[in-house]
Write a protein that holds these residues in place. Structure first.
Motif, short mmCIF file in Angstrom:
data_model
loop_
_atom_site.label_atom_id
_atom_site.label_comp_id
_atom_site.label_asym_id
_atom_site.label_seq_id
_atom_site.Cartn_x
_atom_site.Cartn_y
_atom_site.Cartn_z
N GLY A 56 -40.23 -34.23 -21.50
CA GLY A 56 -38.96 -34.05 -22.18
C GLY A 56 -38.19 -32.84 -21.73
O GLY A 56 -37.27 -32.39 -22.41
N GLY A 57 -38.56 -32.30 -20.56
CA GLY A 57 -37.92 -31.08 -20.10
C GLY A 57 -36.90 -31.29 -19.00
O GLY A 57 -36.98 -32.25 -18.22
N VAL A 58 -35.93 -30.40 -18.95
CA VAL A 58 -34.98 -30.31 -17.85
C VAL A 58 -35.37 -29.06 -17.06
O VAL A 58 -35.49 -27.98 -17.64
N VAL A 59 -35.59 -29.22 -15.77
CA VAL A 59 -36.08 -28.10 -14.96
C VAL A 59 -34.91 -27.39 -14.28
O VAL A 59 -34.12 -28.00 -13.55
N MET A 60 -34.82 -26.08 -14.54
CA MET A 60 -33.79 -25.25 -13.95
C MET A 60 -34.44 -24.14 -13.13
O MET A 60 -35.39 -23.49 -13.59
N VAL A 61 -33.96 -23.95 -11.92
CA VAL A 61 -34.50 -22.94 -11.01
C VAL A 61 -33.43 -21.91 -10.71
O VAL A 61 -32.27 -22.27 -10.48
N THR A 62 -33.81 -20.63 -10.70
CA THR A 62 -32.91 -19.60 -10.20
C THR A 62 -33.38 -19.20 -8.81
O THR A 62 -34.57 -19.00 -8.59
N PHE A 63 -32.46 -19.10 -7.88
CA PHE A 63 -32.80 -18.86 -6.48
C PHE A 63 -31.73 -17.99 -5.84
O PHE A 63 -30.53 -18.26 -6.01
N SER A 64 -32.16 -16.96 -5.08
CA SER A 64 -31.19 -16.03 -4.50
C SER A 64 -31.23 -15.99 -2.97
O SER A 64 -30.65 -15.09 -2.37
N GLY A 65 -31.93 -16.94 -2.35
CA GLY A 65 -31.95 -16.99 -0.89
C GLY A 65 -30.60 -17.36 -0.30
O GLY A 65 -29.66 -17.74 -1.03
N ASP A 66 -30.50 -17.27 1.01
CA ASP A 66 -29.21 -17.52 1.67
C ASP A 66 -28.74 -18.96 1.49
O ASP A 66 -27.56 -19.21 1.22
N GLU A 67 -29.66 -19.91 1.65
CA GLU A 67 -29.32 -21.33 1.50
C GLU A 67 -30.28 -22.00 0.54
O GLU A 67 -31.47 -21.68 0.50
N VAL A 68 -29.77 -22.94 -0.23
CA VAL A 68 -30.61 -23.66 -1.20
C VAL A 68 -31.46 -24.68 -0.45
O VAL A 68 -30.93 -25.58 0.21
N PRO A 69 -32.81 -24.56 -0.52
CA PRO A 69 -33.68 -25.50 0.19
C PRO A 69 -33.57 -26.92 -0.33
O PRO A 69 -33.37 -27.14 -1.53
N GLU A 70 -33.71 -27.89 0.57
CA GLU A 70 -33.71 -29.30 0.16
C GLU A 70 -34.94 -29.65 -0.66
O GLU A 70 -34.96 -30.68 -1.35
N ASP A 71 -35.96 -28.78 -0.59
CA ASP A 71 -37.19 -29.02 -1.36
C ASP A 71 -36.91 -29.18 -2.85
O ASP A 71 -37.60 -29.93 -3.55
N PHE A 72 -35.90 -28.49 -3.36
CA PHE A 72 -35.60 -28.58 -4.79
C PHE A 72 -35.22 -30.00 -5.19
O PHE A 72 -35.66 -30.51 -6.22
N ALA A 73 -34.40 -30.64 -4.37
CA ALA A 73 -34.03 -32.03 -4.66
C ALA A 73 -35.23 -32.95 -4.49
O ALA A 73 -35.43 -33.89 -5.27
N ARG A 74 -36.02 -32.71 -3.44
CA ARG A 74 -37.21 -33.55 -3.21
C ARG A 74 -38.19 -33.46 -4.37
O ARG A 74 -38.89 -34.44 -4.69
N GLU A 75 -38.26 -32.29 -5.00
CA GLU A 75 -39.20 -32.09 -6.12
C GLU A 75 -38.60 -32.50 -7.46
O GLU A 75 -39.26 -32.38 -8.49
N GLY A 76 -37.34 -32.94 -7.47
CA GLY A 76 -36.74 -33.44 -8.70
C GLY A 76 -36.23 -32.36 -9.64
O GLY A 76 -36.09 -32.60 -10.86
N VAL A 77 -35.94 -31.16 -9.10
CA VAL A 77 -35.34 -30.12 -9.93
C VAL A 77 -33.98 -30.62 -10.43
O VAL A 77 -33.25 -31.31 -9.70
N ASP A 78 -33.64 -30.27 -11.64
CA ASP A 78 -32.38 -30.74 -12.22
C ASP A 78 -31.21 -29.83 -11.88
O ASP A 78 -30.15 -30.31 -11.45
N VAL A 79 -31.37 -28.52 -12.09
CA VAL A 79 -30.29 -27.57 -11.84
C VAL A 79 -30.83 -26.37 -11.07
O VAL A 79 -31.90 -25.84 -11.41
N VAL A 80 -30.09 -25.93 -10.06
CA VAL A 80 -30.42 -24.73 -9.30
C VAL A 80 -29.29 -23.72 -9.48
O VAL A 80 -28.14 -24.02 -9.16
#
Length: 267
Positions: A56-80
């Motif tokens: 029942g969770g929505v997963v949100m990631v905070t990230f400060s790297g130069d470019e947002v990795p495609e891994d987040f979408a592959r892993e089903g993260v909801d919001v970056v």
């Protein structure tokens, strides 16, 4: 506000991030935060997967790297959130520090800022930086924050070394020596049944044999106080290899030992 679950929608504005968080909370969903830094490795992926496992969770990631990795979408993260949550204030935990107190305060403040910005109900972090984890728990409890903290064991490479972005920076000529850090902690942990002093002496002996003078080697309680004579503790160490400082830690059942974990210790 366009949103597709599991598509790693990128947000760069803190106000919009808060809008997402509030909206998810109003629908009764858990908002699960995974606070990350400037890079991504297997340990971070394990945190994301643990966050996804909370029903029942929505997963949100905070990230400060130069470019947002495609891994987040592959892993089903909801919001970056790809931006800066800098704040001029600091949350200063009261610990007997091994690491730089200012660095710990900065890291804890950054995570608390992310918790508040996302309106998180849960936050998932690793045990790799154990002192930071304890400080964060102290801050969450002391500030009476309504968020649940989940911690995951350190992910390790096949050679036992803790996954860290700093590992790749260790000079080639120091990499064999760097293996001794995790080996020393493992050896110390497996001497747990003999008590705190033997745990430390065993770990120290492995480091000495490898020619390593640690920045520190300490056995602490799970609350970062004095280690118990019998009970769960944490063995922590840091050492510098070339210009790169590595840290690591392991759990230690002091006075009990791993082979006796199911047995009741004698009074």
């Amino acid at each position: 506000m366009s949103f597709e679950p599991g598509k790693a929608v990128v947000v760069t504005d803190a106000a919009q991030l808060a809008t997402y968080g509030r909206a998810f909370r109003k629908t009764g969903k858990r908002v699960v935060l995974v606070p990350l830094g400037r890079g991504l490795h297997a340990g971070h992926i394990s945190l994301i997967r643990a966050a996804k496992s909370l029903l029942g969770g929505v997963v949100m990631v905070t990230f400060s790297g130069d470019e947002v990795p495609e891994d987040f979408a592959r892993e089903g993260v909801d919001v970056v959130f790809h931006g800066d949550l800098h704040t001029p204030v600091r949350v200063v935990p009261e610990l007997d520090h091994l690491e730089d107190p200012a660095a710990i305060a900065e890291a804890v403040t950054r995570t608390i800022a992310a918790i508040n910005a996302t309106h998180a109900t849960d936050v998932v972090v690793g045990e790799k930086d154990f002192e930071e984890l304890v400080a964060l728990q102290q801050a969450v409890t002391g500030l009476r924050m309504e968020v649940q903290l989940h911690s995951l064991p350190t992910v390790r490479a096949g050679n036992g070394v803790a996954m860290s972005l700093r590992n790749a920076d260790v000079p080639e000529e120091h990499r064999d020596a760097a293996l001794a850090l995790s080996a020393a902690l493992t050896a110390g942990a497996h001497a747990a049944e003999h008590g705190p002093e033997i745990v430390l002496d065993t770990a120290r002996g492995v480091l000495r044999a490898a020619g390593i003078e640690p920045d520190y080697l300490a056995l602490r309680s799970l609350g970062f106080g004095e280690a118990p004579a019998v009970g769960d503790a944490r063995l922590l160490a840091a050492a510098t290899f070339g210009t790169v400082r590595l840290t690591d830690n392991v759990g230690v059942p002091v006075g009990i030992g791993f082979k006796n974990m199911g047995e009741q210790p004698e009074p």
